[in-house]
Design a protein around this motif. Structure first.
Motif, mmCIF file in Angstrom:
data_model
loop_
_atom_site.group_PDB
_atom_site.id
_atom_site.type_symbol
_atom_site.label_atom_id
_atom_site.label_comp_id
_atom_site.label_asym_id
_atom_site.label_seq_id
_atom_site.Cartn_x
_atom_site.Cartn_y
_atom_site.Cartn_z
ATOM 1 N N GLN A 649 3.769 -32.067 -25.156
ATOM 2 C CA GLN A 649 2.965 -32.086 -26.375
ATOM 3 C C GLN A 649 3.456 -33.149 -27.344
ATOM 4 N N MET A 650 4.777 -33.315 -27.435
ATOM 5 C CA MET A 650 5.333 -34.305 -28.350
ATOM 6 C C MET A 650 4.966 -35.722 -27.910
ATOM 7 N N VAL A 651 5.086 -35.998 -26.595
ATOM 8 C CA VAL A 651 4.757 -37.337 -26.084
ATOM 9 C C VAL A 651 3.278 -37.629 -26.278
ATOM 10 N N LEU A 652 2.413 -36.658 -25.950
ATOM 11 C CA LEU A 652 0.974 -36.871 -26.098
ATOM 12 C C LEU A 652 0.594 -37.076 -27.561
ATOM 13 N N ARG A 653 1.215 -36.318 -28.454
ATOM 14 C CA ARG A 653 0.923 -36.470 -29.887
ATOM 15 C C ARG A 653 1.355 -37.849 -30.375
ATOM 16 N N GLU A 654 2.506 -38.301 -29.901
ATOM 17 C CA GLU A 654 2.994 -39.627 -30.290
ATOM 18 C C GLU A 654 2.068 -40.717 -29.758
ATOM 19 N N PHE A 655 1.594 -40.534 -28.533
ATOM 20 C CA PHE A 655 0.697 -41.520 -27.921
ATOM 21 C C PHE A 655 -0.630 -41.602 -28.675
ATOM 22 N N LYS A 660 3.299 -47.465 -32.324
ATOM 23 C CA LYS A 660 4.444 -47.948 -31.557
ATOM 24 C C LYS A 660 4.388 -47.487 -30.106
ATOM 25 N N CYS A 661 3.862 -46.307 -29.867
ATOM 26 C CA CYS A 661 3.781 -45.768 -28.501
ATOM 27 C C CYS A 661 2.421 -46.137 -27.902
ATOM 28 N N SER A 673 -7.437 -32.229 -16.481
ATOM 29 C CA SER A 673 -7.432 -31.482 -17.751
ATOM 30 C C SER A 673 -6.517 -32.049 -18.820
ATOM 31 N N PHE A 674 -6.041 -33.262 -18.677
ATOM 32 C CA PHE A 674 -5.289 -33.902 -19.759
ATOM 33 C C PHE A 674 -6.278 -34.705 -20.604
ATOM 34 N N ASP A 675 -6.448 -34.301 -21.833
ATOM 35 C CA ASP A 675 -7.387 -34.973 -22.720
ATOM 36 C C ASP A 675 -6.647 -36.082 -23.468
ATOM 37 N N ILE A 676 -6.911 -37.344 -23.089
ATOM 38 C CA ILE A 676 -6.256 -38.499 -23.712
ATOM 39 C C ILE A 676 -7.355 -39.464 -24.156
#
Length: 855
Positions: A649-655, A660-661, A673-676
């Motif tokens: 969750q932290m990585v996806l939120r940062e992305f 920077k990410c 099911s990964f919503d990006i």
């Protein structure tokens, strides 16, 4: 063979340019010859149409279309000129109907949109490139047509009107041979209904069904006096821009229409543009005007006018002539009756009369006024609720096209206790946030059941959980057992199965026996599997209710316009020599292909290039060693199986939020099911064999509609790169993986060189551009011997265990893996001159014992 043409670059369009090779995708039809192709009740099946949907030959003397096999030319093409004569006005009609059940549709026809809606209701799409679509009639597609209200005579009539030739007599006989039998849930009681007397007579003669009948109940026959009220689909409101897209390629644009549907009333209260009717489609007046204009230009036959005005209306008609025959069955025998009716070639079409169900309390929930459904979402829901009841079935929409909102709307329409099944904990959180975002249900009534959340669900609410948490066998934690017991004791109005293609897996099928539900809705973008279990969904869930066309949604701006490229990467001589050695196992060879230094350098070049252009990049690798090694070299975050839920969750939120990410690496845990939505560039380094589903699901990670796509409709706004090691088995796998997307209308460019890469390597250098770095990588791979490949996932076996880790059920392991020595290597060294005694290695308590034994 179908030659894929290179797509021209548009002015101002950014993408890596390179030398390309034209790539041809051949589509082979395998014909198996069966001498006795009969259905269970003696009805002859068409050539190419059998109960398990495999294609069969047409040379059987016992099947219609006898002699068709002898009329094929040297290329395998079927010559039907002797059997089928063209109509005088064939140029104005959009379809060909072949004796083997295949149907071809011209997409440039003025009535393409109406013909497409009809064909998608009665047949299965085979291939949908830009100009000509191919479909085929199957047993299950005809049952699906019956489930949305199309009668057999209507199907034959519409085919005759649309076809350039007369409909082959064997096609008419095949369509007429199937009746319609429903299983209706009314006031928590189960009834078998049909207007077909012969079908009901056949069913009632069967011993299994006779034993399941409620003894006190009689077979009743009733003639409805009035039509049921229209379905009350929860708060549908479409903006003018979306209504314009609904008119499609053939009917013209309808700007400015605004349709709002009220839930409070008995029917639809609408504000309507004069060109749009109550069903959300163009009105008869507008359709006839468009048809007359097309007739003046292309000589459209007048009999097609009636077809255009009748098609949508007839789907919701009730048979007011033939009486409905029904009888009640025992609740405990429902599954046995379903299975037996399928064996009798009368699969039950499950319907839930939710408006008359007083046994389940209503759930106060409705869509928010700001929620606007797109035209294809509304159409899919009308297929589900077309006759005032909720039909069980499957809705197929592309990735990023809003399947979650479709499920939320279905739940708001039924307004009963709902359970949602997902593939991962991340998907569970996404579904919960979408319910809160789009409907006004009390958040306290939404309960999640995952490895990290096991609260007791409310008495009347919404439960969202993973397949694996519900299907887990063996001993559970105490709080998990309480949740399962709560789910078992309740009956559920609606079950939503996200990524429903996972359900036929052995581990997941049992979820249907744990939870009792009245209506099942399956959602997916890829209704394909590499095994033969996909057809089990017709029995487990129901027929396919609706399937959207990817290219139509792309043209309307609902999904991104993707540039697809297959990049060929040569292996360095040292790597290729090791790859060709016969003593190396398959895992090691796959890892050599995945860790090809040229491939990694290409990926690094593409990452740098797109990050400079401020794109968001995601990189996929099935090889865990390659994923971790390359991500650490690039100093980018990565997510794989062992990554905890909080870190994900932290990585996806940062992305999503940080400038920077801009790049994240994923293993196959993010396939589904990964919503990006922010991602618009995908680089695929390694993959799982020739899986068509994985290729389409990964493309779906970047298919979300991008800002400004409608203002520049011809420009690519997303990029999909599949990196392939040249002259290896990966090239064959890549061709197989692309079949599904090619059949949806996508095309791949083959790039052999990327412009600017040589200059970048000379000036900046890459992580694996030097011989020393390549040799170090090769030594590590040979030392590991492919041990860090990652588990080989079987189709449908992806699951989340109690630790929140996505793994596989089966894997090939060695003794080193079982002992935890995957990251170790064995090396012989000289023995020291003096070895410490065993006594010095033991605890002092045991010293006397060892002394006694020595004596």
């Amino acid at each position: 063979q179908q030659q894929q043409q290179e797509q021209p670059q548009q002015p101002g369009q950014k993408r890596p340019l390179g030398q390309t090779k034209a790539k041809s995708h051949s589509k082979q039809h395998h014909h198996h010859h069966h001498h006795h192709n009969k259905l269970g009740d003696g009805r002859a099946a068409l050539p190419g149409i059998v109960a398990d949907e495999r294609t069969v030959g047409a040379n059987s003397s016992s099947t219609p279309g006898e002699g068709l096999a002898e009329t094929r030319d040297k290329h395998g093409a079927l010559d039907c000129r002797q059997q089928l004569a063209l109509k005088a006005d064939h140029a104005a009609r959009p379809i060909f109907v072949c004796p083997d059940g295949h149907i071809f549709l011209e997409t440039f026809s003025p009535i393409y949109k109406q013909a497409y809606d009809f064909l998608i209701a009665i047949s299965e799409p085979v291939s949908r490139p830009e100009h000509v679509h191919e479909y085929r009639l199957t047993t299950y597609s005809l049952y699906a047509a019956a489930s949305v209200g199309l009668r057999t005579e209507d199907i034959i009539q519409y085919l005759n009107r649309l076809s350039k030739t007369s409909v082959p007599p064997e096609i008419e006989a095949y369509i007429r041979s199937y009746g319609k039998v429903k299983m209706v849930v009314r006031r928590n009681r189960y009834y078998i209904e049909s207007t077909n007397r012969e079908a009901m007579h056949t069913i009632l003669q069967d011993g299994t069904i006779q034993a399941a009948r409620v003894v006190a109940a009689e077979v009743t026959s009733s003639l409805p006096s009035t039509r049921p009220a229209p379905p009350q689909i929860a708060g549908i409101r479409r903006a003018g821009a979306n209504a314009a897209a609904a008119s499609g390629a053939g009917a013209g644009a309808n700007g400015g229409s605004n349709i709002s549907v009220s839930v409070a009333g008995a029917g639809f209260s609408t504000q309507v543009n004069p060109l749009v009717d109550a069903s959300g489609e163009l009105s008869d007046q507008a359709l006839l005007a468009a048809a007359e204009a097309a007739e003046q230009q292309a000589g459209l036959p007048t009999d097609l006018h009636d077809y255009i005005s009748m098609l949508d209306k007839d789907e919701e008609d009730v048979d007011l002539v033939n009486p409905t025959i029904s009888f009640e069955i025992e609740k405990d025998c429902v599954e046995d009756v379903q299975k037996r009716c399928t064996e009798l070639d009368f699969p039950l079409l499950a319907e839930y009369d939710f408006r008359q169900d007083t046994s389940l309390p209503n759930l106060e929930m409705d869509l928010k006024p700001t929620c606007i459904l797109r035209p294809y979402q509304e159409k899919s829901l009308r297929k589900m609720f077309g006759n005032g009841r909720a039909r069980s079935g499957i809705i197929v929409l592309p990735c990023g096209a809003g399947k979650t909102l479709t499920g939320v709307t279905a739940s708001c329409t039924i307004k009963k206790r709902t359970i949602v099944l997902c593939t991962s904990g991340v998907a569970v959180e996404q579904w919960k946030s979408e319910f809160i975002r789009w409907c006004n249900v009390d958040p306290r009534l939404i309960c999640t059941f995952t490895s990290t959340s096991r609260s007791i669900p409310p008495e009347n609410g919404i439960v969202i959980c993973t397949y694996s948490m519900l299907a887990k066998t063996g001993k559970r934690a105490e709080n998990a057992e309480k949740v399962i017991e709560s789910l078992r004791k309740h009956e559920w109005g609606l079950m939503i199965l996200d990524e429903v293609q996972q359900l036929p897996a052995k581990e997941f099928r049992r979820v249907l026996t744990i939870v009792a539900c009245h209506c099942k809705l399956g959602l997916t973008a890829t209704l394909v599997r590499e095994d033969d279990k996909i057809k089990d969904l017709h029995f487990l869930i129901g027929p396919k209710l609706y399937e959207a066309n990817w290219m139509d949604l792309q043209a309307a701006g609902h999904i991104a316009r993707v540039f697809c490229a297959e990049v060929w990467c040569k292996m360095p001589p040292a790597f290729y020599r090791e790859y060709l050695k016969p003593e190396h196992g398959e895992n090691l060879k796959r890892q050599l292909c995945s860790c090809n230094p040229t491939k990694l350098n290409v990926a690094e070049f593409l990452i740098r290039k797109h990050e400079e252009e401020r794109d968001k990049v995601i990189v996929f690798s099935d090889d865990v060693y390659c994923l971790r090694t390359f991500a650490e070299k690039m100093k980018r975050p990565f997510i794989d199986g062992p990554t905890s839920h909080s870190v994900r969750q932290m990585v996806l939120r940062e992305f999503k939020t940080s400038e920077k990410c801009r790049t994240v690496f994923f293993s196959k845990v993010a396939d589904n099911s990964f919503d990006i939505p922010e991602a618009n560039v995908l680089i695929q380094i390694s993959f799982h064999g020739g899986s068509r589903r994985q290729e389409a699901q990964r493309l779906g990670r970047i298919l979300r509609a991008k800002k400004g796509s409608l203002s520049r409709p011809e420009e690519f706004n997303a990029y999909f790169y599949s990196l392939v090691s040249q002259d290896t088995r990966e090239m064959a796998y890549a061709t197989g993986r692309q079949r599904f997307l090619v059949n949806q209308g996508y095309s791949y460019q083959v790039l052999t060189r990327l412009d600017g890469m040589e200059e970048a390597e000379r000036t900046q250098g890459f992580s694996y551009s030097t011989p020393g770095a390549q040799n170090d990588l090769l030594i590590n791979i040979l030392t590991n011997k492919g041990a860090d490949m990652g588990e080989a996932e079987e189709p449908g076996s992806q699951m989340e265990v109690d630790t929140g880790v996505i793994t596989s059920v089966r894997r090939t392991a060695n003794v080193a893996s079982m002992s935890g020595a995957d990251d170790m290597s064995y090396t012989e060294v000289s023995k020291p001159a003096k070895t410490p005694s065993k006594h010095h290695q033991q605890h002092k308590i045991f010293k006397n014992r060892f002394k006694h034994k020595a004596k």
